[in-house]
Each structure stands twice: as C-alpha cells, then as structure tokens.
Design an enzyme around this catalytic site. Sequence first.
Site, PDB file in Angstrom:
ATOM      1  N   THR A 418     -23.337  22.766  56.501  1.00 49.40           N
ATOM      2  CA  THR A 418     -24.383  23.341  55.663  1.00 49.40           C
ATOM      3  C   THR A 418     -25.477  24.104  56.400  1.00 49.40           C
ATOM      4  O   THR A 418     -25.606  24.068  57.610  1.00 49.40           O
ATOM      5  CB  THR A 418     -25.043  22.306  54.729  1.00 49.40           C
ATOM      6  OG1 THR A 418     -25.377  21.138  55.452  1.00 49.40           O
ATOM      7  CG2 THR A 418     -24.137  21.919  53.635  1.00 49.40           C
ATOM      8  N   ASP A 465     -15.216  15.987  50.516  1.00 49.97           N
ATOM      9  CA  ASP A 465     -16.390  15.240  50.050  1.00 49.97           C
ATOM     10  C   ASP A 465     -16.037  14.275  48.921  1.00 49.97           C
ATOM     11  O   ASP A 465     -16.858  13.443  48.544  1.00 49.97           O
ATOM     12  CB  ASP A 465     -17.481  16.198  49.579  1.00 49.97           C
ATOM     13  CG  ASP A 465     -18.411  16.612  50.703  1.00 49.97           C
ATOM     14  OD1 ASP A 465     -18.281  16.082  51.816  1.00 49.97           O
ATOM     15  OD2 ASP A 465     -19.275  17.489  50.475  1.00 49.97           O
ATOM     16  N   SER A 490     -22.267  15.595  46.504  1.00 51.12           N
ATOM     17  CA  SER A 490     -22.903  16.262  47.635  1.00 51.12           C
ATOM     18  C   SER A 490     -24.141  15.493  48.067  1.00 51.12           C
ATOM     19  O   SER A 490     -24.715  14.728  47.287  1.00 51.12           O
ATOM     20  CB  SER A 490     -23.302  17.691  47.251  1.00 51.12           C
ATOM     21  OG  SER A 490     -24.064  18.302  48.263  1.00 51.12           O
ATOM     22  N   SER A 491     -24.552  15.727  49.317  1.00 48.85           N
ATOM     23  CA  SER A 491     -25.834  15.204  49.810  1.00 48.85           C
ATOM     24  C   SER A 491     -26.893  16.291  49.897  1.00 48.85           C
ATOM     25  O   SER A 491     -28.017  16.021  50.315  1.00 48.85           O
ATOM     26  CB  SER A 491     -25.648  14.580  51.195  1.00 48.85           C
ATOM     27  OG  SER A 491     -24.777  13.482  51.135  1.00 48.85           O
ATOM     28  N   GLY A 513     -26.707  19.006  57.351  1.00 56.78           N
ATOM     29  CA  GLY A 513     -26.490  17.774  58.103  1.00 56.78           C
ATOM     30  C   GLY A 513     -25.642  16.720  57.427  1.00 56.78           C
ATOM     31  O   GLY A 513     -25.737  15.538  57.774  1.00 56.78           O
ATOM     32  N   GLY A 514     -24.794  17.081  56.456  1.00 51.76           N
ATOM     33  CA  GLY A 514     -23.946  16.076  55.820  1.00 51.76           C
ATOM     34  C   GLY A 514     -24.781  15.027  55.101  1.00 51.76           C
ATOM     35  O   GLY A 514     -25.832  15.321  54.531  1.00 51.76           O
TER      36      GLY A 514
END
Length: 607
Positions: A418, A465, A490-491, A513-514
């Site tokens: 991202t 994901d 998603s984060s 950053g996941g």
Amino acid sequence: MPRALPWAGAARRWRGGVQRRALLCVLVAAALAGCGTWPSGPSGAGASTPPRATFSRMAVAAAHPLAAQAGLQMLREGGSAVDAAVAVQMVLTLVEPQASGIGGGAFLLTWDGRRVQAFDGRERAPGAAGEALFLRPDGSPMAFAEAVVGGRSVGVPGAVAMLQAAQRQHGRLPWGRLFEPAIRLAEEGFDVTPYLHRQLVQEKATLQAQPRAAAYWLGPDGEPWPVGHRLRNPALAQVLRGIARDGAAAFYEGPVAVDIVAQVQGHPVNPGGMTLADLDGYLPRERAPMCTLWRVRYRVCGFPPPSSGHLAVMQMLGMLERLPNVGEPLQQGLPAPAWLHAYTEAARLAFADRAAYVADPDYVPAPGNDWNTLLDGNYLRRRAALVKPVSMRTAQPGQPGPLPQAQAPQAEQPEYGTSHVSIVDAQGRAVSMTTTIEAVWGSRLLSDGGTGLPGGFMLNNELTDFSFAPRDAQGRPVANRVQPGKRPRSSMSPTLVFDARDGRLLMSLGSPGGAAIIHYTAKTLFFTLGAGLAPQAAVELPNFGSMNGPTLLEQGRFPAATLQALRERGHELSEVALDSGIQALLRVPGGWVGGADPRREGVVVGE
C-alpha cells in the site's frame, strides 16, 4: 446500505539512502522556499525528512516527490483535492509500482466542505472464486508464498473506476488533464530511487520467474536496475492515454481488459479464473463513512467495512480513554512502557474482534446489525476492564451484539503493501486515500495493457487478504472467507478528523503497512491530537503494536529498559522492521503542516 454509484453501469457505458537531498530539492523547489538542513530519518530507510513548512493555501503529502508534485500542479491550476488525488495515483503507478497502481484498489475519503464521503474501490473476487480458492487438494490452506505469485491471487481492480466516480462528483479540471503528468513521466522516464532499487533486489528471484516483469524491471544481466537508471514505461503511457481519453471503459474492456485476463488465466503454475465479464461488471461503491467522537473534542471519520481500519483504531483509542492510571504516554521522548502495555493490550482486544467479525458488509452482517456496536461506550468499557497489569498475550473476541450468523475467528496471516495520500486544496476540500496492490509487487504479474510495448502496470494479489481457511474445525464459516464477487477485508485506514465543536477539518492522515496500518494510523492520531506533537515528530516516533500475538516493537528503536519493563509485565516481544509510510496534514494557525514518513520516500509539498 452501500450503493453502487448511479452512473456506473457496465463499463462500456462509461465515457468521458536515502534519496539525495539535492534531488529532492529540485523536485520540490517550486513548492518549498528552500531545503535547509534535513535530518536523516529514524531508520535511515527512506528519504530525508522535509522542512517543517507551514502551507497557508494547499498541501499534498504523498509517497514519492514526483507524485506529490503532480498533485500540487493540479491544485495550482484550480483543481480540487480529488483531482489532485487522481494525478497522484497515476504517477504512483509509474514511480511506486511495488505498492499501488491502476492494477489494484483504493479507499478514498473526501470532504467537500459540507459532508464526508467514502468511495470504495476495493478489488473483488472473480465470479469463479470460491471458498476452496486457497486450499490444497488435501484441504489444508496454502502457504502465503505458494498462493501469492500468479493469477490465483489477483482480484478485479477497482482504483480506476472508483477515482472516476469520485472525480465525476468533485472534479474541477477535465479528466484527461489529470493524466498528463504521469503520461509525460512515463514517456520521458524517471530515475530509479534507492528505495525502489531495494524493493527490486529483495524480490529479484520472484520477478525473474515472471518473463514480462523480468524483462522490464531487470537489466540484460538479470540484475535490478541500479539507482539513478532512467526507466521509461511506454506501455503505461499508452494505457493512461486511453483512460484519459475514454474514461474507465478503456481499462475495464478492450485490449487492456483482454491482457489482464490473459495474464491471470495464462499463468503456467498458479492461474486464476478472472474473466472479461468480471472486469466489465466491476462497480465502485459509495459507503456511509464511520464518524466517531473521541476525547469529546474530535470527530474522527474513517472507512467502514470491508475496511477494519477505523473500527480497530477507534476501539483501541476508546479503550485507552477508559483505562485508569495509564500514565504519561512519553518518557524521555519515547513511548513509555506503562502506556505501551495499555496500548498493546487494547490492540489485542481490538484485533480479536477484527478477526471474528469484520468482512465485506454485502456478505456478512455486523454484530447486532450495526458496526457501531463495536464502538459502543459500554462495550469498550467492558473490554477495557479486561486489561490487567500482566499481559493477556492472546485475547478472545467480545460479544458486542447478537450475531445474525455463527462465525469463526480468522487465523492470523500476512498482509503487506500500500501507499497513502493526504491532500487539502485551496477551498479547504480534502482527501485521505489509501491505495494498494497488497504485497510488495503484488502478484508479480505485469500487464502491458495489450500494447506489446515494454513496461505496464503490476497486478494486485488482493485475494490473499481473504482467509485461506474458510471454516474452523467445527465447520463454522470465517466471516472473511472467499466468496464470488466479495471484497476482501482490509486494514487500510484513511482518516479525516474534525473539530467536534465547530466542524472544521483538522487533519488528514493514513499509512501503508498491511495490518500494521492500524497501528501506524493510531500512533500518529494519538500523538498529534492526543499528546500535542507536531505531525513530523509523531511520524518519526518508533512504531509498535500487536495483532493479538507478540508485542511488536520497531527494531533498534527502543531502549533496553523499555524492553525489560514490558517483559516484566508478561509481554512476549518481537523486534521487527515496521516500515510505515505515514502521510499526514494537520491544521495549525496560519495553515497546514505535514508529516512524511522518513522510512520511505514521502514528502509534503504545497504553498
């Protein structure tokens, strides 16, 4: 209920070590009065920290100087924050291809001076994808490395459709104008930066195995292009010309769509099932943003599910508010051990709920049929009461409301990738956009859009994901399991913050950053508005967190005394690289100040 945007029928109906200080000075000279003395970043991993300038009219914070400059150019021409975001994304496709691009998806929050809107451009699972997508023949889940490379992991990209949807509502410049900076740079070329070179070196082996990617990203000797190499991308230039001329239809049908499907279905080892119908049928969504009162004074707005970001961030900050005797958050300029204990325990509780409940709301109902049950004050008070002087190490999900269906928690698995963009324009309109192709270099597949020219854009691996295991041992379904047409959890945590008393916009922020995006965003929000630090100082603080496992600390950034204090509280510690890429803008008297993460190549520009 979320809605498909009213104009969006089938796609065919849509028409219309640091980087050298001298280089950065040249790139942002038009926006900044001077380059001064720039201290090196805390980890030495990315570009030097920009000066602490105050911008009175407009500002752009983005992950690469060329992208930020393209956004600023649109603002100077009278464009809106959304116009600038489109220009930034197209340049990021070229210069930060390992993180985001038109082959992926994005969440965009926008403020037009009257209301906040949430535009969902998250990728979707193809119609042929089912629960067994990431299961081996014996029924066991694949390893991440086994699943990610190839067509199996590629979701239907959503960034282009979503950006067109937002720009149709909020754009001030012609659509085609927004693509000109990226097209020019793709034709003329850009210099490979130290950060991009490192990403190529780290993924050399997997890129070598993909013929198109290897031919473009590696030199004739099979080695990554060196720092400073001028890299042109004629394929991307031609693809962007088509989108600039014909709108999203040029991406979702025709030669570009045919090539995407060919790359996905034609992978020799790990093919996927995406079809032309999947691409033609993609619809962006406009969802109701989630806005939550924090510390009485602030109204924090973020993205609802399928993002877990706002829910987790506000659960953690809400529990911290309800914990007694947390102590001062900073000790000798660093996060204090007692505060870190409280924060990471709250994180365990939030991530336990995230694993149990959060998924695409078009497929999975919220507890009590309302996502705000997870942020209810009484619920957070009950959860905070579980925080004790000794770490719980692993938390269990709570019971925020009755579940319309039985669900099983998702097992932890990797999340990556991202980029983030924060923009404020001269009229006070704002954007917070987080954009992704998931893992670094996505699926490692490169589409040239059917041009036959060198280069192109990377395809995402967003389907990883989803939970690889669709059910638990008792047969209960995991909320975030693969289903046809579903958007993976998603984060990403794009965030806009307002003064709850007078409604003024105060802040735009977010990070790549996941799963750690949640912690990077919470850290920056807490230490700016909650603890009074300037954005750059908050960004530069060491990173930390927990995903309901070990306590994670940024490697080499915490003193031995802090580590010992946490161990005495029962923490299992893991010192790891936590390379955030936070971009933040904060209102101050006289305008806006920014924070750009020195762990990557981000900058803040404006005037």
